[in-house]
Design a protein around this motif. Sequence first.
Motif, PDB file in Angstrom:
ATOM      1  N   ALA A   2      10.825 -49.379  17.606  1.00 31.55           N
ATOM      2  CA  ALA A   2      10.098 -48.338  16.879  1.00 31.55           C
ATOM      3  C   ALA A   2      11.028 -47.275  16.314  1.00 31.55           C
ATOM      4  CB  ALA A   2       9.058 -47.688  17.782  1.00 31.55           C
ATOM      5  N   ASP A   3      10.558 -46.633  15.245  1.00 35.58           N
ATOM      6  CA  ASP A   3      11.319 -45.588  14.568  1.00 35.58           C
ATOM      7  C   ASP A   3      11.038 -44.195  15.122  1.00 35.58           C
ATOM      8  OD1 ASP A   3       9.145 -44.348  12.244  1.00 35.58           O
ATOM      9  OD2 ASP A   3       8.715 -46.268  13.180  1.00 35.58           O
ATOM     10  N   ALA A   4      10.117 -44.090  16.085  1.00 34.79           N
ATOM     11  CA  ALA A   4       9.787 -42.809  16.714  1.00 34.79           C
ATOM     12  C   ALA A   4       8.939 -43.101  17.940  1.00 34.79           C
ATOM     13  CB  ALA A   4       9.034 -41.897  15.740  1.00 34.79           C
ATOM     14  N   SER A   5       8.659 -42.054  18.691  1.00 33.54           N
ATOM     15  CA  SER A   5       7.766 -42.191  19.842  1.00 33.54           C
ATOM     16  C   SER A   5       7.031 -40.886  20.079  1.00 33.54           C
ATOM     17  CB  SER A   5       8.547 -42.538  21.109  1.00 33.54           C
ATOM     18  OG  SER A   5       7.693 -42.474  22.257  1.00 33.54           O
ATOM     19  N   PRO A   6       5.734 -40.963  20.386  1.00 30.02           N
ATOM     20  CA  PRO A   6       5.066 -39.766  20.892  1.00 30.02           C
ATOM     21  C   PRO A   6       5.729 -39.297  22.179  1.00 30.02           C
ATOM     22  CG  PRO A   6       3.479 -41.500  20.373  1.00 30.02           C
ATOM     23  CD  PRO A   6       4.839 -42.123  20.328  1.00 30.02           C
ATOM     24  N   LEU A  22      20.233 -48.716   9.608  1.00 32.61           N
ATOM     25  CA  LEU A  22      21.045 -49.322  10.659  1.00 32.61           C
ATOM     26  C   LEU A  22      21.001 -48.520  11.957  1.00 32.61           C
ATOM     27  CD1 LEU A  22      24.181 -50.349   8.533  1.00 32.61           C
ATOM     28  CD2 LEU A  22      22.171 -51.725   9.118  1.00 32.61           C
ATOM     29  N   GLY A  23      20.125 -47.526  12.013  1.00 25.79           N
ATOM     30  CA  GLY A  23      20.076 -46.645  13.169  1.00 25.79           C
ATOM     31  C   GLY A  23      19.397 -47.270  14.373  1.00 25.79           C
ATOM     32  N   ALA A  24      19.599 -46.641  15.518  1.00 27.23           N
ATOM     33  CA  ALA A  24      19.026 -47.114  16.779  1.00 27.23           C
ATOM     34  C   ALA A  24      17.521 -46.875  16.811  1.00 27.23           C
ATOM     35  CB  ALA A  24      19.683 -46.394  17.952  1.00 27.23           C
ATOM     36  N   SER A  25      16.813 -47.776  17.463  1.00 27.59           N
ATOM     37  CA  SER A  25      15.388 -47.566  17.709  1.00 27.59           C
ATOM     38  C   SER A  25      15.226 -46.515  18.801  1.00 27.59           C
ATOM     39  CB  SER A  25      14.729 -48.872  18.154  1.00 27.59           C
ATOM     40  OG  SER A  25      15.174 -49.218  19.461  1.00 27.59           O
ATOM     41  N   ILE A  26      14.004 -45.996  18.919  1.00 23.99           N
ATOM     42  CA  ILE A  26      13.785 -44.935  19.900  1.00 23.99           C
ATOM     43  C   ILE A  26      13.942 -45.449  21.335  1.00 23.99           C
ATOM     44  CG2 ILE A  26      11.277 -45.194  20.099  1.00 23.99           C
ATOM     45  CD1 ILE A  26      13.301 -41.895  19.923  1.00 23.99           C
ATOM     46  N   GLY A  84       1.158 -36.425  16.557  1.00 24.59           N
ATOM     47  CA  GLY A  84       1.360 -35.457  17.629  1.00 24.59           C
ATOM     48  C   GLY A  84       2.829 -35.105  17.808  1.00 24.59           C
ATOM     49  N   ALA A  85       3.149 -34.513  18.958  1.00 24.30           N
ATOM     50  CA  ALA A  85       4.547 -34.220  19.269  1.00 24.30           C
ATOM     51  C   ALA A  85       5.303 -35.537  19.391  1.00 24.30           C
ATOM     52  CB  ALA A  85       4.644 -33.429  20.567  1.00 24.30           C
ATOM     53  N   HIS A  86       6.448 -35.635  18.719  1.00 28.04           N
ATOM     54  CA  HIS A  86       7.145 -36.917  18.711  1.00 28.04           C
ATOM     55  C   HIS A  86       8.644 -36.735  18.532  1.00 28.04           C
ATOM     56  CE1 HIS A  86       6.314 -36.138  14.414  1.00 28.04           C
ATOM     57  NE2 HIS A  86       7.476 -36.734  14.200  1.00 28.04           N
ATOM     58  N   ALA A  87       9.357 -37.759  18.929  1.00 31.24           N
ATOM     59  CA  ALA A  87      10.810 -37.836  18.775  1.00 31.24           C
ATOM     60  C   ALA A  87      11.125 -38.867  17.706  1.00 31.24           C
ATOM     61  CB  ALA A  87      11.462 -38.239  20.102  1.00 31.24           C
ATOM     62  N   ASP A  88      11.849 -38.456  16.679  1.00 37.61           N
ATOM     63  CA  ASP A  88      12.331 -39.401  15.671  1.00 37.61           C
ATOM     64  C   ASP A  88      13.528 -40.175  16.210  1.00 37.61           C
ATOM     65  OD1 ASP A  88      10.486 -38.588  13.806  1.00 37.61           O
ATOM     66  OD2 ASP A  88      11.894 -37.428  12.598  1.00 37.61           O
ATOM     67  N   ALA A  89      13.574 -41.453  15.931  1.00 39.21           N
ATOM     68  CA  ALA A  89      14.761 -42.261  16.232  1.00 39.21           C
ATOM     69  C   ALA A  89      15.680 -42.281  15.022  1.00 39.21           C
ATOM     70  CB  ALA A  89      14.349 -43.690  16.575  1.00 39.21           C
ATOM     71  N   PRO A  90      16.985 -42.533  15.205  1.00 34.41           N
ATOM     72  CA  PRO A  90      17.856 -42.721  14.048  1.00 34.41           C
ATOM     73  C   PRO A  90      17.328 -43.766  13.070  1.00 34.41           C
ATOM     74  CG  PRO A  90      19.170 -42.477  16.030  1.00 34.41           C
ATOM     75  CD  PRO A  90      17.730 -42.538  16.477  1.00 34.41           C
ATOM     76  N   VAL A 108      15.901 -35.122  17.437  1.00 34.33           N
ATOM     77  CA  VAL A 108      14.931 -34.204  16.838  1.00 34.33           C
ATOM     78  C   VAL A 108      13.554 -34.401  17.446  1.00 34.33           C
ATOM     79  CG1 VAL A 108      14.503 -35.799  14.919  1.00 34.33           C
ATOM     80  CG2 VAL A 108      13.954 -33.390  14.651  1.00 34.33           C
ATOM     81  N   LEU A 109      12.850 -33.286  17.640  1.00 32.42           N
ATOM     82  CA  LEU A 109      11.440 -33.273  18.023  1.00 32.42           C
ATOM     83  C   LEU A 109      10.661 -32.533  16.944  1.00 32.42           C
ATOM     84  CD1 LEU A 109      11.693 -32.248  21.795  1.00 32.42           C
ATOM     85  CD2 LEU A 109      11.254 -34.546  20.902  1.00 32.42           C
ATOM     86  N   GLU A 110       9.479 -33.050  16.601  1.00 35.89           N
ATOM     87  CA  GLU A 110       8.636 -32.438  15.576  1.00 35.89           C
ATOM     88  C   GLU A 110       7.205 -32.314  16.091  1.00 35.89           C
ATOM     89  OE1 GLU A 110      11.021 -34.188  11.671  1.00 35.89           O
ATOM     90  OE2 GLU A 110       9.476 -35.426  12.643  1.00 35.89           O
ATOM     91  N   ASN A 111       6.437 -31.446  15.423  1.00 39.98           N
ATOM     92  CA  ASN A 111       5.016 -31.237  15.743  1.00 39.98           C
ATOM     93  C   ASN A 111       4.810 -30.610  17.115  1.00 39.98           C
ATOM     94  OD1 ASN A 111       3.416 -31.813  13.554  1.00 39.98           O
ATOM     95  ND2 ASN A 111       2.979 -33.928  14.148  1.00 39.98           N
ATOM     96  N   LEU A 112       5.686 -29.722  17.510  1.00 42.34           N
ATOM     97  CA  LEU A 112       5.523 -29.009  18.770  1.00 42.34           C
ATOM     98  C   LEU A 112       4.563 -27.838  18.590  1.00 42.34           C
ATOM     99  CD1 LEU A 112       9.303 -28.905  19.760  1.00 42.34           C
ATOM    100  CD2 LEU A 112       7.584 -30.583  20.494  1.00 42.34           C
ATOM    101  N   VAL A 113       3.929 -27.422  19.669  1.00 41.76           N
ATOM    102  CA  VAL A 113       3.046 -26.252  19.648  1.00 41.76           C
ATOM    103  C   VAL A 113       3.719 -25.148  20.463  1.00 41.76           C
ATOM    104  CG1 VAL A 113       0.769 -25.335  20.166  1.00 41.76           C
ATOM    105  CG2 VAL A 113       1.002 -27.718  19.469  1.00 41.76           C
TER     106      VAL A 113
END
Length: 208
Positions: free
Chosen positions: A196-200, A62-66, A50-56, A170-175
């Motif tokens: 986590a590496d992303a979140s809905p 070495l990126g931050a979690s969401i 679904g709509a989600h935010a990617d974390a670094p 970044v946000l992906e899967n938007l309508v």
Amino acid sequence: MPRLWDISPPVHAQAPVFPGDTPYRQQWAATIGPGCPVNVSTLTLSPHVGAHADAPLHYDPLGASIGSVDLAPYLGPCRVIHAIARGPLVTWAHLAHAVRDLPPRVLVRTYERMPIDRWDDALAAFAPETIERLADAGVRLVGIDSASIDPADSKTLDSHQVIRRRGLRVLENLVLDDVPEGDYELIALPLKLMTADASPVRAVLRAP
């Protein structure tokens, strides 16, 4: 025009996911009946459903979690720009008609109708140079109505790497099917998932 746009696709067992990713699954751990006053479900899903935010962390080991990222980029003034059916990569020329005085958040519509019921191998993505120019213009968050800001078959994830280097979100899967071009308030807060590496997100736009 409506005051509030829900720009999140429905999430259910048939919701499309990146090939090989974990689909949404729901089971009932408890159901209302004799001796049980509540329904309680157990969910299994990729945080990219679904709509989600990617974390670094998604594109940087070495990126931050969401759950560790600043929430400010996900809330505030936003511009929706249409670049419908312009090819596999969204270039600066596709956005140039609407980039004057950009707010810190830009969402790009590439589909006439976003495919909420199927995976699209030919999804539109950002050219990395477009992300660079948006960052130069002060943009802190970019979003798109496809499943990725990079082509589905990319192994180098060039646009994700620009996001990493420039510190954007970044946000992906938007309508964005029914959202006119223009300026809005974006509300799309990720969950505080500490590893986590992303979140809905339940992404919405509010008219000014």
